[in-house]
Design a protein around this motif. Structure first.
Motif, PDB file in Angstrom:
ATOM      1  N   THR A 131      44.359  36.821  81.878  1.00  0.00           N
ATOM      2  CA  THR A 131      43.454  36.017  82.680  1.00  0.00           C
ATOM      3  C   THR A 131      42.414  36.914  83.339  1.00  0.00           C
ATOM      4  O   THR A 131      42.677  38.078  83.627  1.00  0.00           O
ATOM      5  CB  THR A 131      44.211  35.235  83.767  1.00  0.00           C
ATOM      6  OG1 THR A 131      44.951  36.166  84.572  1.00  0.00           O
ATOM      7  CG2 THR A 131      45.171  34.248  83.139  1.00  0.00           C
ATOM      8  N   ALA A 132      41.235  36.358  83.551  1.00  0.00           N
ATOM      9  CA  ALA A 132      40.150  37.128  84.167  1.00  0.00           C
ATOM     10  C   ALA A 132      40.328  37.139  85.677  1.00  0.00           C
ATOM     11  O   ALA A 132      40.648  36.108  86.275  1.00  0.00           O
ATOM     12  CB  ALA A 132      38.805  36.515  83.801  1.00  0.00           C
ATOM     13  N   PRO A 133      40.125  38.278  86.337  1.00  0.00           N
ATOM     14  CA  PRO A 133      40.207  38.316  87.805  1.00  0.00           C
ATOM     15  C   PRO A 133      39.081  37.499  88.415  1.00  0.00           C
ATOM     16  O   PRO A 133      37.926  37.611  88.015  1.00  0.00           O
ATOM     17  CB  PRO A 133      40.065  39.808  88.137  1.00  0.00           C
ATOM     18  CG  PRO A 133      39.347  40.391  86.961  1.00  0.00           C
ATOM     19  CD  PRO A 133      39.781  39.595  85.767  1.00  0.00           C
TER      20      PRO A 133
ATOM     21  N   ARG B 237      25.489  33.889  88.245  1.00  0.00           N
ATOM     22  CA  ARG B 237      26.373  32.896  87.630  1.00  0.00           C
ATOM     23  C   ARG B 237      27.157  33.515  86.470  1.00  0.00           C
ATOM     24  O   ARG B 237      26.769  34.537  85.911  1.00  0.00           O
ATOM     25  CB  ARG B 237      25.565  31.723  87.075  1.00  0.00           C
ATOM     26  CG  ARG B 237      24.517  31.180  88.004  1.00  0.00           C
ATOM     27  CD  ARG B 237      25.106  30.298  89.073  1.00  0.00           C
ATOM     28  NE  ARG B 237      24.062  29.739  89.940  1.00  0.00           N
ATOM     29  CZ  ARG B 237      24.269  28.832  90.884  1.00  0.00           C
ATOM     30  NH1 ARG B 237      25.498  28.356  91.063  1.00  0.00           N
ATOM     31  NH2 ARG B 237      23.285  28.395  91.634  1.00  0.00           N
ATOM     32  N   SER B 238      28.227  32.852  86.079  1.00  0.00           N
ATOM     33  CA  SER B 238      29.039  33.313  84.963  1.00  0.00           C
ATOM     34  C   SER B 238      28.391  32.925  83.638  1.00  0.00           C
ATOM     35  O   SER B 238      27.560  32.007  83.571  1.00  0.00           O
ATOM     36  CB  SER B 238      30.429  32.681  85.047  1.00  0.00           C
ATOM     37  OG  SER B 238      30.329  31.268  84.838  1.00  0.00           O
TER      38      SER B 238
ATOM     39  N   GLY C 196      39.868  31.767  82.096  1.00  0.00           N
ATOM     40  CA  GLY C 196      38.739  32.182  82.932  1.00  0.00           C
ATOM     41  C   GLY C 196      37.892  33.281  82.352  1.00  0.00           C
ATOM     42  O   GLY C 196      37.122  33.917  83.080  1.00  0.00           O
ATOM     43  N   TRP C 197      37.977  33.515  81.048  1.00  0.00           N
ATOM     44  CA  TRP C 197      37.228  34.615  80.456  1.00  0.00           C
ATOM     45  C   TRP C 197      35.734  34.496  80.698  1.00  0.00           C
ATOM     46  O   TRP C 197      35.062  35.495  80.977  1.00  0.00           O
ATOM     47  CB  TRP C 197      37.487  34.681  78.940  1.00  0.00           C
ATOM     48  CG  TRP C 197      38.828  35.209  78.569  1.00  0.00           C
ATOM     49  CD1 TRP C 197      39.871  35.494  79.416  1.00  0.00           C
ATOM     50  CD2 TRP C 197      39.289  35.521  77.249  1.00  0.00           C
ATOM     51  NE1 TRP C 197      40.951  35.957  78.706  1.00  0.00           N
ATOM     52  CE2 TRP C 197      40.632  35.992  77.379  1.00  0.00           C
ATOM     53  CE3 TRP C 197      38.719  35.451  75.991  1.00  0.00           C
ATOM     54  CZ2 TRP C 197      41.381  36.388  76.276  1.00  0.00           C
ATOM     55  CZ3 TRP C 197      39.467  35.845  74.885  1.00  0.00           C
ATOM     56  CH2 TRP C 197      40.788  36.311  75.026  1.00  0.00           C
ATOM     57  N   PHE C 198      35.186  33.306  80.581  1.00  0.00           N
ATOM     58  CA  PHE C 198      33.741  33.097  80.713  1.00  0.00           C
ATOM     59  C   PHE C 198      33.360  32.553  82.092  1.00  0.00           C
ATOM     60  O   PHE C 198      32.234  32.108  82.288  1.00  0.00           O
ATOM     61  CB  PHE C 198      33.247  32.129  79.630  1.00  0.00           C
ATOM     62  CG  PHE C 198      33.431  32.646  78.236  1.00  0.00           C
ATOM     63  CD1 PHE C 198      32.461  33.434  77.630  1.00  0.00           C
ATOM     64  CD2 PHE C 198      34.591  32.361  77.513  1.00  0.00           C
ATOM     65  CE1 PHE C 198      32.626  33.918  76.339  1.00  0.00           C
ATOM     66  CE2 PHE C 198      34.768  32.839  76.220  1.00  0.00           C
ATOM     67  CZ  PHE C 198      33.788  33.624  75.630  1.00  0.00           C
ATOM     68  N   GLY C 199      34.285  32.603  83.046  1.00  0.00           N
ATOM     69  CA  GLY C 199      34.038  32.016  84.344  1.00  0.00           C
ATOM     70  C   GLY C 199      34.052  30.497  84.241  1.00  0.00           C
ATOM     71  O   GLY C 199      34.587  29.915  83.291  1.00  0.00           O
ATOM     72  N   ALA C 200      33.468  29.843  85.234  1.00  0.00           N
ATOM     73  CA  ALA C 200      33.336  28.385  85.165  1.00  0.00           C
ATOM     74  C   ALA C 200      32.458  28.037  83.972  1.00  0.00           C
ATOM     75  O   ALA C 200      31.395  28.625  83.785  1.00  0.00           O
ATOM     76  CB  ALA C 200      32.726  27.862  86.455  1.00  0.00           C
TER      77      ALA C 200
ATOM     78  N   PRO D 215      29.922  21.840  80.637  1.00  0.00           N
ATOM     79  CA  PRO D 215      30.184  21.093  79.408  1.00  0.00           C
ATOM     80  C   PRO D 215      29.239  21.447  78.266  1.00  0.00           C
ATOM     81  O   PRO D 215      29.679  21.530  77.103  1.00  0.00           O
ATOM     82  CB  PRO D 215      30.018  19.632  79.839  1.00  0.00           C
ATOM     83  CG  PRO D 215      30.343  19.635  81.302  1.00  0.00           C
ATOM     84  CD  PRO D 215      29.826  20.941  81.813  1.00  0.00           C
ATOM     85  N   GLU D 216      27.960  21.692  78.564  1.00  0.00           N
ATOM     86  CA  GLU D 216      27.006  21.997  77.496  1.00  0.00           C
ATOM     87  C   GLU D 216      27.202  23.388  76.900  1.00  0.00           C
ATOM     88  O   GLU D 216      26.678  23.695  75.824  1.00  0.00           O
ATOM     89  CB  GLU D 216      25.568  21.842  77.989  1.00  0.00           C
ATOM     90  CG  GLU D 216      25.191  22.694  79.172  1.00  0.00           C
ATOM     91  CD  GLU D 216      25.350  21.967  80.496  1.00  0.00           C
ATOM     92  OE1 GLU D 216      24.384  21.972  81.281  1.00  0.00           O
ATOM     93  OE2 GLU D 216      26.442  21.405  80.742  1.00  0.00           O
ATOM     94  N   VAL D 217      27.965  24.239  77.597  1.00  0.00           N
ATOM     95  CA  VAL D 217      28.207  25.590  77.095  1.00  0.00           C
ATOM     96  C   VAL D 217      29.431  25.641  76.191  1.00  0.00           C
ATOM     97  O   VAL D 217      29.525  26.508  75.308  1.00  0.00           O
ATOM     98  CB  VAL D 217      28.357  26.585  78.267  1.00  0.00           C
ATOM     99  CG1 VAL D 217      28.682  27.995  77.769  1.00  0.00           C
ATOM    100  CG2 VAL D 217      27.072  26.616  79.097  1.00  0.00           C
TER     101      VAL D 217
END
Length: 388
Positions: free
Chosen positions: A7-9, A105-106, A323-327, A330-332
């Motif tokens: 998991t991402a910190p 942002r993430s 959580g690799w890409f953060g939040a 939906p479009e991402v």
């Protein structure tokens, strides 16, 4: 499918905190403004009139520590300590990391999810570093930059970088809202930053691409990389010595680098790529998009069975949950690969299907993109008004 991925910190300060923290230090924003805008300002900085953020492409903390004798200023720790570390974020690649820096942002929110990425509208992989002028749609970047917000807050946003990047599509998007000052050499960029912060209230972003370029071609352990680090260190010391005392200086990097030996460059088994319609990302962070109807669960299992000791393998859903890409907006979601292979150790994963018989593949020596400390930990050097 049970999750077996790291998991991402989410509590550690990272590149997304840099610009919000600077705006707070300049008195243009406060913690309430940051929270209201969904930003974090977790880097404690002393007040300043202006700020210079130096981004050294490809300078990881691990490599810097190994060459500390060639970078006395960068590795100095005066008083209570000004040589610290940040986390880059994921994936550890320039397009994603710079977008995180300039937006706060993430990748899952700003939409730049790798060096290259899948366009679900066209069914093609796009280069998200150099392809903004020819491949990337005009609405791909999903959030405004903090340069734009800085201008609204009464801070003059300035980018100092090489002339060749001035008119690029990536500059227009990822660095949008800032005034571009061209300076081709490191000393010229230092001079430009000093001039831009002599008066007024400004946020200056100074970009140093040289180490990353050398690292890819020659490796970070090369004499050329070390010599350029020495030059940079001396110029940063000059910036600190000549800068106005009410100007804060923050030096960091977008990601680190490690040298990949020849034997660690793996050609992915073509049978595993039978149903893959798009290969995106870096060799150390592959994102595979598959044809509709493909058994993703089965393909993840097959990759794990073949490469599980050399890589973390996750489905898109697993990577998002971890959580690799953060939040992730939906479009991402459809931009992220169905199967993600993240190298462990010094391995790299290459798609060699297009090579002709007898053709020798071209490989980079220095690589990045994955989750090792060499790639994710970047320096945080504070000086000038920010010195602690």
């Amino acid at each position: 499918m049970g999750t077996s991925v790291p998991t991402a910190p989410d509590a550690a300060a990272n590149l997304a905190d840099v610009f919000p923290s600077c705006l707070v230090a300049l008195g243009a924003a406060d913690d309430a403004w940051s929270r209201a805008n969904g930003l974090e300002a977790r880097i404690a900085l002393r007040p300043a009139r202006s700020a210079i953020v130096v981004l050294v492409d490809g300078l990881g903390s691990v490599a810097l520590s190994a060459r500390a004798g060639h970078a006395r200023w960068l590795t100095a720790a005066k008083g209570t300590g000004t040589a610290k570390k940040l986390r880059s974020g994921f994936p550890t690649t320039t397009a994603a990391a710079l977008s995180t820096l300039t937006t706060g942002r993430s990748p899952g929110t700003h939409g730049v999810v790798g060096y290259s990425g899948w366009n679900p509208d066209t069914g093609a992989v796009m280069n998200l570093l150099g392809g903004w002028d020819t491949e990337v749609p005009a609405d791909w970047f999903l959030v405004e930059t903090l340069f734009t917000r800085a201008a609204e807050l009464g801070v003059d946003p300035v980018v100092v970088g090489p002339e060749r990047y001035r008119a690029s599509g990536m500059t227009a998007n990822v660095l949008g809202g800032a005034r571009y000052v061209a300076a081709d050499t490191i000393p010229e960029r230092i001079d430009a930053a000093l001039a831009e912060t002599a008066t007024g209230r400004s946020l200056v972003y100074l970009y140093v691409p040289e180490l990353d370029s050398i690292g890819h071609k020659s490796g970070w352990q090369s004499d050329r990389w070390t010599a350029t680090l020495e030059l940079l260190d001396g110029e940063l010391a000059r910036l600190d010595a000549r800068g106005a005392r009410d100007v804060g200086i923050l030096v960091t990097a977008d990601h680190g680098v490690l040298d990949v030996p020849d034997h660690a460059n793996i050609a992915v088994d073509p049978l595993l790529l039978t149903d893959v319609v798009g290969v995106a990302g870096d060799p150390r962070c592959r994102q595979f998009t598959v044809a509709p109807g493909t058994d993703v669960r089965g393909l993840v299992g097959a990759f794990r069975a073949r490469y599980g000791k050399k890589a973390y393998v996750a489905s898109r859903d697993e990577a998002i949950a971890a959580g690799w890409f953060g939040a992730v907006s939906p479009e991402v979601v459809p931009r992220i690969g169905d199967v993600i292979v993240v190298a462990r150790g010094s391995w790299a994963f290459n798609d060699d299907r297009a090579l002709r018989d007898g053709e020798v593949p071209k490989r980079m020596i220095g690589q990045h993109g994955a989750m090792t400390d060499e790639e994710t930990l970047v320096p945080l050097r504070l000086a000038g008004a920010f010195a602690q």
